[in-house]
Enzyme design. Structure first.
Site, PDB file in Angstrom:
ATOM      1  N   ASP A   2      -0.763   8.908   6.035  1.00  0.00           N
ATOM      2  CA  ASP A   2      -1.332   8.822   7.423  1.00  0.00           C
ATOM      3  C   ASP A   2      -1.757  10.193   7.976  1.00  0.00           C
ATOM      4  O   ASP A   2      -1.175  11.202   8.021  1.00  0.00           O
ATOM      5  CB  ASP A   2      -0.120   8.361   8.110  1.00  0.00           C
ATOM      6  CG  ASP A   2       0.278   6.809   7.820  1.00  0.00           C
ATOM      7  OD1 ASP A   2      -0.362   6.302   6.929  1.00  0.00           O
ATOM      8  OD2 ASP A   2       1.479   6.524   8.227  1.00  0.00           O
ATOM      9  N   SER A  34       0.970  -1.008   0.075  1.00  0.00           N
ATOM     10  CA  SER A  34      -0.002  -0.022  -0.086  1.00  0.00           C
ATOM     11  C   SER A  34       0.937   1.260   0.005  1.00  0.00           C
ATOM     12  O   SER A  34       1.977   1.254   0.465  1.00  0.00           O
ATOM     13  CB  SER A  34      -1.067  -0.062   1.327  1.00  0.00           C
ATOM     14  OG  SER A  34      -0.072  -0.038   2.327  1.00  0.00           O
ATOM     15  N   PHE A  89      -4.711   6.307   5.503  1.00  0.00           N
ATOM     16  CA  PHE A  89      -4.841   5.611   6.905  1.00  0.00           C
ATOM     17  C   PHE A  89      -5.069   6.757   8.075  1.00  0.00           C
ATOM     18  O   PHE A  89      -4.244   7.812   8.190  1.00  0.00           O
ATOM     19  CB  PHE A  89      -3.642   4.979   7.223  1.00  0.00           C
ATOM     20  CG  PHE A  89      -3.296   4.455   8.368  1.00  0.00           C
ATOM     21  CD1 PHE A  89      -4.085   3.203   8.876  1.00  0.00           C
ATOM     22  CD2 PHE A  89      -2.176   4.761   9.314  1.00  0.00           C
ATOM     23  CE1 PHE A  89      -3.937   2.687  10.011  1.00  0.00           C
ATOM     24  CE2 PHE A  89      -2.113   4.344  10.609  1.00  0.00           C
ATOM     25  CZ  PHE A  89      -2.808   3.246  11.047  1.00  0.00           C
ATOM     26  N   GLY A 134       6.976  -1.836  12.767  1.00  0.00           N
ATOM     27  CA  GLY A 134       7.140  -3.173  12.035  1.00  0.00           C
ATOM     28  C   GLY A 134       7.775  -2.873  10.718  1.00  0.00           C
ATOM     29  O   GLY A 134       8.551  -3.702  10.315  1.00  0.00           O
ATOM     30  N   ASP A 135       7.292  -1.787   9.804  1.00  0.00           N
ATOM     31  CA  ASP A 135       7.715  -1.549   8.481  1.00  0.00           C
ATOM     32  C   ASP A 135       9.328  -1.565   8.788  1.00  0.00           C
ATOM     33  O   ASP A 135       9.979  -1.819   8.061  1.00  0.00           O
ATOM     34  CB  ASP A 135       7.082  -0.456   7.999  1.00  0.00           C
ATOM     35  CG  ASP A 135       5.551  -0.784   7.950  1.00  0.00           C
ATOM     36  OD1 ASP A 135       5.228  -1.932   7.634  1.00  0.00           O
ATOM     37  OD2 ASP A 135       4.977   0.322   7.728  1.00  0.00           O
ATOM     38  N   ASN A 178       6.937   2.868   3.501  1.00  0.00           N
ATOM     39  CA  ASN A 178       7.739   2.855   4.942  1.00  0.00           C
ATOM     40  C   ASN A 178       8.979   1.872   4.728  1.00  0.00           C
ATOM     41  O   ASN A 178      10.236   2.555   5.276  1.00  0.00           O
ATOM     42  CB  ASN A 178       6.899   2.495   6.029  1.00  0.00           C
ATOM     43  CG  ASN A 178       5.743   3.285   6.219  1.00  0.00           C
ATOM     44  OD1 ASN A 178       5.708   4.679   5.643  1.00  0.00           O
ATOM     45  ND2 ASN A 178       4.649   3.085   6.916  1.00  0.00           N
ATOM     46  N   THR A 220       7.510 -10.481  15.015  1.00  0.00           N
ATOM     47  CA  THR A 220       7.923  -9.538  15.780  1.00  0.00           C
ATOM     48  C   THR A 220       7.067  -9.483  17.213  1.00  0.00           C
ATOM     49  O   THR A 220       5.900  -9.979  17.033  1.00  0.00           O
ATOM     50  CB  THR A 220       7.675  -8.061  15.102  1.00  0.00           C
ATOM     51  OG1 THR A 220       6.263  -8.051  14.884  1.00  0.00           O
ATOM     52  CG2 THR A 220       8.422  -7.920  14.328  1.00  0.00           C
ATOM     53  N   GLY A 259       1.949   4.348   4.346  1.00  0.00           N
ATOM     54  CA  GLY A 259       1.654   2.959   3.531  1.00  0.00           C
ATOM     55  C   GLY A 259       2.875   2.269   3.787  1.00  0.00           C
ATOM     56  O   GLY A 259       3.985   2.708   3.858  1.00  0.00           O
ATOM     57  N   ASN A 272       3.356 -10.008  13.147  1.00  0.00           N
ATOM     58  CA  ASN A 272       3.592  -9.839  14.761  1.00  0.00           C
ATOM     59  C   ASN A 272       2.912 -11.158  15.443  1.00  0.00           C
ATOM     60  O   ASN A 272       2.497 -12.004  14.796  1.00  0.00           O
ATOM     61  CB  ASN A 272       2.975  -8.461  15.101  1.00  0.00           C
ATOM     62  CG  ASN A 272       1.428  -8.478  14.974  1.00  0.00           C
ATOM     63  OD1 ASN A 272       0.610  -9.516  15.010  1.00  0.00           O
ATOM     64  ND2 ASN A 272       1.019  -7.249  14.763  1.00  0.00           N
TER      65      ASN A 272
END
Length: 324
Positions: free
Chosen positions: A12, A8, A102, A256-257, A52, A223, A48, A195
């Protein structure tokens, strides 16, 4: 060789709520949920999952290829990414839809409520990978992250058909996907990212046990938030890497990205799973300390020092030898 990062592309809208969501929820009335929260601030940021990750890879000196769909409002965002070393040549631009949005509110305990408008993202299904590979070279990896589900499925199937090694990272799409789709997205992946909650969702929705998931992917990377990351690979001992110590968490979106970007950079540098995870955790630390997913900055020396603080001299020396 190349790195194709599919996923994506979004803007944000990040808000902060000073209280705790759970204090406003009545468990017996969740089926009638209707609440609003007065937020303290609003940050509009680039986001996105694919940009990221691409931004993080570029910050570490690599040249990722961004693959996704955006609207004609992507011009400024494209300029930002290209200035920071991301190849945006193959982003599909919609004639009719805006870039995805987002919208996320985070409370004082780091719990989140979020919504996502797909917009131009739905046209990711129109993108074929082979013409991109013809231009940039055979991929080391194609990372298929959360995106239009039909686009994710097309990319995954093309990778299997053409023999491109791919990384499955369905993340946010897991909640909306049925078992058949999830099985198709992860079967045959070289790596599977999730995750801890998502790993259990994968097992529940696919009907596969943890062992059966691992039989279908080369390596599973999970993660664990503030506890770091766990890596399971077939015929190898489990690896656990703690998060970088001394972090002051500000906003978790995009952490996480960043981990994925650092981990993938480590693989590109020839590191083993443990060292790659250390790079990922070090990069993730910058994001959690910053509002926005691409607002962090560091010099190479600062990054090496952070690796040294978290994981020692040998890790720092390995990173310093590859960072450029």
């Amino acid at each position: 060789m190349s790195l194709l990062i599919c996923g994506s592309i979004a803007t944000d809208h990040l808000m902060s709520f000073g209280g705790r969501f759970k204090d406003s929820l009545v468990l017996e009335q969740l089926d009638k949920l209707a609440v609003s929260f007065l937020v303290d601030d609003l940050e509009i940021r680039r986001g996105g999952v694919a940009p990221n990750m691409s931004f993080g890879l570029a910050r570490l000196g690599l040249r990722p290829v961004l693959v996704g769909a955006a609207g004609d409002d992507f011009t400024d965002y494209r300029s930002w990414l290209e200035r920071h070393g991301v190849d945006c040549s193959f982003v599909h631009i919609s004639d009719t839809r805006h870039t995805a949005r987002f919208v996320c509110t985070t409370d004082s305990s780091m719990a989140q409520f979020a919504s996502f408008y797909a917009g131009a993202m739905s046209e990711a299904r129109l993108i074929e990978l082979q013409p991109i590979v013809d231009r940039v070279g055979a991929p080391d990896f194609v990372l298929v992250a959360a995106d239009d589900p039909e686009g994710m499925l097309r990319h995954t199937r093309e990778c299997r058909q053409r023999g491109f090694p791919f990384i499955a990272d369905p993340s946010q799409q897991l909640a909306f996907s049925e078992g058949d789709l999830i099985r198709d997205l992860i079967d045959g992946a070289t790596y599977l990212f999730s995750n801890e909650y998502e790993s259990h969702m994968i097992e529940s929705k696919t009907g596969w046990s943890a062992d059966e998931v691992l039989e279908r992917v080369g390596t599973q990377v999970t993660t664990l938030g503030a506890d770091g990351v766990r890596i399971l690979a077939r015929d190898a001992a489990p690896v656990e890497v703690k998060a970088v110590p001394g972090i002051t968490a500000v906003e978790p979106t995009g952490v996480g990205d960043a981990f994925r970007a650092g981990f993938l950079a480590g693989l590109e540098w020839g590191f083993d799973h443990e060292r790659s995870a250390q790079v990922g955790c070090s990069l993730a630390a910058y994001v959690v300390e910053t509002v926005g997913t691409q607002e962090y900055t560091f010099t190479h020396d600062q990054f090496v020092d952070r690796v040294r603080t978290g994981y020692g001299e040998h890790a720092a020396a390995d990173v310093a030898a590859n960072l450029r």
